[in-house]
Design a protein around this motif. Sequence first.
Motif, PDB file in Angstrom:
ATOM      1  N   ASP A 330      49.019  -2.752 -10.074  1.00 32.32           N
ATOM      2  CA  ASP A 330      49.798  -1.551  -9.130  1.00 32.32           C
ATOM      3  C   ASP A 330      50.455  -0.462  -9.810  1.00 32.32           C
ATOM      4  O   ASP A 330      50.236   0.722  -9.419  1.00 32.32           O
ATOM      5  CB  ASP A 330      50.762  -2.174  -8.087  1.00 32.32           C
ATOM      6  N   MET A 331      50.749  -0.588 -11.177  1.00 32.38           N
ATOM      7  CA  MET A 331      51.079   0.509 -11.781  1.00 32.38           C
ATOM      8  C   MET A 331      49.999   1.454 -12.270  1.00 32.38           C
ATOM      9  O   MET A 331      49.986   2.598 -11.934  1.00 32.38           O
ATOM     10  CB  MET A 331      52.043   0.097 -12.897  1.00 32.38           C
ATOM     11  N   ASP A 332      49.192   0.883 -12.557  1.00 35.83           N
ATOM     12  CA  ASP A 332      48.046   1.493 -12.995  1.00 35.83           C
ATOM     13  C   ASP A 332      47.396   2.298 -11.647  1.00 35.83           C
ATOM     14  O   ASP A 332      47.048   3.551 -11.766  1.00 35.83           O
ATOM     15  CB  ASP A 332      46.922   0.574 -13.667  1.00 35.83           C
ATOM     16  N   LEU A 333      47.295   1.598 -10.619  1.00 38.91           N
ATOM     17  CA  LEU A 333      46.567   1.993  -9.428  1.00 38.91           C
ATOM     18  C   LEU A 333      47.530   3.241  -8.948  1.00 38.91           C
ATOM     19  O   LEU A 333      47.111   4.281  -8.344  1.00 38.91           O
ATOM     20  CB  LEU A 333      46.628   0.945  -8.199  1.00 38.91           C
ATOM     21  N   TYR A 334      48.843   3.021  -9.010  1.00 42.45           N
ATOM     22  CA  TYR A 334      49.872   4.308  -8.625  1.00 42.45           C
ATOM     23  C   TYR A 334      49.592   5.426  -9.048  1.00 42.45           C
ATOM     24  O   TYR A 334      49.500   6.495  -8.543  1.00 42.45           O
ATOM     25  CB  TYR A 334      51.511   3.847  -8.710  1.00 42.45           C
ATOM     26  N   TRP A 335      49.486   5.387 -10.363  1.00 39.76           N
ATOM     27  CA  TRP A 335      49.201   6.715 -11.292  1.00 39.76           C
ATOM     28  C   TRP A 335      47.827   7.280 -11.155  1.00 39.76           C
ATOM     29  O   TRP A 335      47.801   8.450 -11.080  1.00 39.76           O
ATOM     30  CB  TRP A 335      49.424   6.545 -12.945  1.00 39.76           C
ATOM     31  N   TYR A 336      46.751   6.316 -10.772  1.00 39.75           N
ATOM     32  CA  TYR A 336      45.557   7.005 -10.246  1.00 39.75           C
ATOM     33  C   TYR A 336      45.668   7.546  -9.108  1.00 39.75           C
ATOM     34  O   TYR A 336      45.164   8.582  -8.900  1.00 39.75           O
ATOM     35  CB  TYR A 336      44.501   5.629 -10.257  1.00 39.75           C
ATOM     36  N   ALA A 337      46.515   6.905  -7.941  1.00 38.41           N
ATOM     37  CA  ALA A 337      46.485   7.495  -6.663  1.00 38.41           C
ATOM     38  C   ALA A 337      47.483   8.878  -6.870  1.00 38.41           C
ATOM     39  O   ALA A 337      47.125   9.888  -6.185  1.00 38.41           O
ATOM     40  CB  ALA A 337      47.292   6.678  -5.987  1.00 38.41           C
ATOM     41  N   TYR A 338      48.214   8.932  -7.663  1.00 33.65           N
ATOM     42  CA  TYR A 338      48.848  10.197  -8.051  1.00 33.65           C
ATOM     43  C   TYR A 338      48.082  11.453  -8.456  1.00 33.65           C
ATOM     44  O   TYR A 338      48.363  12.229  -7.765  1.00 33.65           O
ATOM     45  CB  TYR A 338      50.248   9.938  -9.141  1.00 33.65           C
ATOM     46  N   ASP A 339      47.110  11.214  -9.350  1.00 32.17           N
ATOM     47  CA  ASP A 339      46.439  12.145  -9.777  1.00 32.17           C
ATOM     48  C   ASP A 339      45.201  12.468  -8.502  1.00 32.17           C
ATOM     49  O   ASP A 339      45.038  13.557  -8.404  1.00 32.17           O
ATOM     50  CB  ASP A 339      45.524  11.728 -11.077  1.00 32.17           C
ATOM     51  N   LEU A 340      44.801  11.542  -7.918  1.00 32.45           N
ATOM     52  CA  LEU A 340      44.205  11.582  -6.711  1.00 32.45           C
ATOM     53  C   LEU A 340      45.020  12.614  -5.712  1.00 32.45           C
ATOM     54  O   LEU A 340      44.046  13.839  -5.218  1.00 32.45           O
ATOM     55  CB  LEU A 340      43.766  10.495  -5.996  1.00 32.45           C
ATOM     56  N   HIS A 341      46.051  12.519  -5.413  1.00 29.67           N
ATOM     57  CA  HIS A 341      46.924  13.272  -4.504  1.00 29.67           C
ATOM     58  C   HIS A 341      46.825  14.638  -5.059  1.00 29.67           C
ATOM     59  O   HIS A 341      46.660  15.500  -4.074  1.00 29.67           O
ATOM     60  CB  HIS A 341      48.154  12.663  -4.510  1.00 29.67           C
ATOM     61  N   LYS A 342      47.114  14.819  -6.238  1.00 31.32           N
ATOM     62  CA  LYS A 342      46.999  16.329  -6.866  1.00 31.32           C
ATOM     63  C   LYS A 342      45.738  17.110  -6.879  1.00 31.32           C
ATOM     64  O   LYS A 342      45.515  18.235  -6.489  1.00 31.32           O
ATOM     65  CB  LYS A 342      47.424  16.194  -8.344  1.00 31.32           C
ATOM     66  N   ALA A 343      44.792  16.148  -6.910  1.00 33.21           N
ATOM     67  CA  ALA A 343      43.269  16.571  -6.886  1.00 33.21           C
ATOM     68  C   ALA A 343      42.869  17.123  -5.309  1.00 33.21           C
ATOM     69  O   ALA A 343      42.346  18.076  -4.828  1.00 33.21           O
ATOM     70  CB  ALA A 343      42.239  15.626  -7.302  1.00 33.21           C
ATOM     71  N   ARG A 344      43.270  16.014  -4.539  1.00 36.56           N
ATOM     72  CA  ARG A 344      43.087  16.539  -2.902  1.00 36.56           C
ATOM     73  C   ARG A 344      43.866  17.640  -2.511  1.00 36.56           C
ATOM     74  O   ARG A 344      43.324  18.601  -1.659  1.00 36.56           O
ATOM     75  CB  ARG A 344      43.709  15.121  -2.126  1.00 36.56           C
ATOM     76  N   GLN A 345      45.188  17.907  -3.278  1.00 39.63           N
ATOM     77  CA  GLN A 345      45.930  19.166  -2.570  1.00 39.63           C
ATOM     78  C   GLN A 345      45.052  20.535  -3.137  1.00 39.63           C
ATOM     79  O   GLN A 345      44.631  21.239  -2.346  1.00 39.63           O
ATOM     80  CB  GLN A 345      47.094  19.032  -3.547  1.00 39.63           C
ATOM     81  N   LEU A 346      44.328  20.515  -4.244  1.00 41.12           N
ATOM     82  CA  LEU A 346      43.427  21.595  -4.913  1.00 41.12           C
ATOM     83  C   LEU A 346      42.490  21.756  -3.874  1.00 41.12           C
ATOM     84  O   LEU A 346      41.822  22.913  -3.457  1.00 41.12           O
ATOM     85  CB  LEU A 346      43.275  21.553  -6.124  1.00 41.12           C
ATOM     86  N   TRP A 347      41.809  20.591  -3.486  1.00 41.57           N
ATOM     87  CA  TRP A 347      40.665  20.619  -2.777  1.00 41.57           C
ATOM     88  C   TRP A 347      40.902  21.219  -1.361  1.00 41.57           C
ATOM     89  O   TRP A 347      40.106  22.139  -0.795  1.00 41.57           O
ATOM     90  CB  TRP A 347      39.905  19.093  -2.600  1.00 41.57           C
ATOM     91  N   ILE A 348      41.913  20.803  -0.786  1.00 41.24           N
ATOM     92  CA  ILE A 348      42.333  21.290   0.595  1.00 41.24           C
ATOM     93  C   ILE A 348      42.487  22.649   0.501  1.00 41.24           C
ATOM     94  O   ILE A 348      42.192  23.521   1.372  1.00 41.24           O
ATOM     95  CB  ILE A 348      43.483  20.411   0.937  1.00 41.24           C
ATOM     96  N   GLU A 349      43.526  23.258  -0.667  1.00 45.71           N
ATOM     97  CA  GLU A 349      43.651  24.635  -0.890  1.00 45.71           C
ATOM     98  C   GLU A 349      42.454  25.228  -0.848  1.00 45.71           C
ATOM     99  O   GLU A 349      42.267  26.557  -0.718  1.00 45.71           O
ATOM    100  CB  GLU A 349      44.508  24.591  -1.906  1.00 45.71           C
TER     101      GLU A 349
END
Length: 349
Positions: A330-349
Motif C-alpha cells: 500500500d505504501m508503494d501504491l499510495y505514492w503511485y496514486a499520488y503521481d497519478l493524481h498530479k498527472a490527472r490534474q495537468l490533464w484536466i487543466e
Amino acid sequence: DGTLFLYDDHADFHKHEDYDYDLHHILDEPIIIAVGTFPEHLKSKVKNIDERPVKDDTVSDNIGSVMSSSSQREIPFFWKVPNSGDVMEAIMTECFGFAIASDVIGDKLPITQSKPDELFIYNVDDAKYVNVDLSERAGIEAAAELGLVQSGVADIISSKQLNLANDLLFDGFNDKSYLFTMLRHPVDQTIMSYYKFINNPDRESDLLQMTLQEYIESPYMDSNILTHFLSNVSNLKDPVDREHLNLAKEILRRKGLVGVYEVFDESVELFTAYFGWNETIALNDECVSNHITDSLKRTRTIHKKFIHQNYNIKYGSEIYNAIVLKNEYDMDLYWYAYDLHKARQLWIE
C-alpha cells in the motif's frame, strides 16, 4: 496521458525532525521538481499501453475508463476507502446537494427495514441519502433488485465494496460507472484505524487498552487494504504479493480518478472539474472549506493529544517503520496514486 514527472523521493524534507502536527512533515512525500511531456518520437513505442491485459476477474467490467469523454461520465462511483472517504462523501451531499446511495443508512436514517420495498431519498439535515446500505453484499443485492442504478434516484453511488457493488448494481446495464476515490497515507490510515478501534464501545474492555504497537502486531489490524480491494482479494487476511500490487496500479491508472487526503482542496477541485460539477451546480465553497478544516482539526487533535503523547511516530521511527513494513504494498501504491493524481490534474487543466 503523456505527462512525465521528475521528482526527488529522498529529499531532506522527508526527515523533518520537528513534529508540529502537520501531516506533511511526518509523511515521506515526494517532491516533484520538474514536469514535462512525453517526446513525440517515443509515443509510437507505447501507443498500445492501454491494451495490456488485466485479469478478467480482477476488476469489474462495469467500471469505465478514466479517459472516457466527459459526456459519458454520467454515473460517478465513489470508492469509499475506510477512514479516507467519509469527509468527501459529506461534502458531496451537504455542500453540493447530491443524493448519495451509500452505507450510512444504519447510522443516520430512521429505517428498520433490512430490505426496502422501494427507493426514496431521506433528508438528514443538509444531506440527502438513498434508503440503501451498500456496505455489504446483502444490502447491495437488495439495492440491485430495486434497480438502484436504472432508477436514477442516486446522483452518486458510494461503497467500500469496489468490485462487488459494480458487478451487482450495474449488471445488465449499458452505461458504466466512473470510479473516483480519496486515498490516505497508509501510516495515517493505520493510526486512524487504531484510534477508532480502541474507542469502539462495543469492544471488550481489555481490547480497548491495546497499545498501538500491540494493535500493529495483532490480527485486528488489516494490512495493505488498498491492494486487497483493487486486486479483488476480498478476504483482507489473505496474503497479497507484488503481482497484486501491479494489478492494483494498472486498475488505478486505467480506471481511477484519484484524490489524495493530504492535499484535500486540490482533490476536490480535480473531482469537480472532471465530472463537470463546477458547470452544472452551485458549489458551496464555504461549506467545503469548513468540512476540510474540521477534518484537519480532528486529525491533528488525535495526533497531538493522543498519539503523539504516547508514541513516537516521526518519519523513520521504530513504530513508523513497523507500520510501513505491514503495509509494504500500500505504501508503494499510495505514492503511485499520488503521481497519478498530479498527472490527472495537468490533464484536466
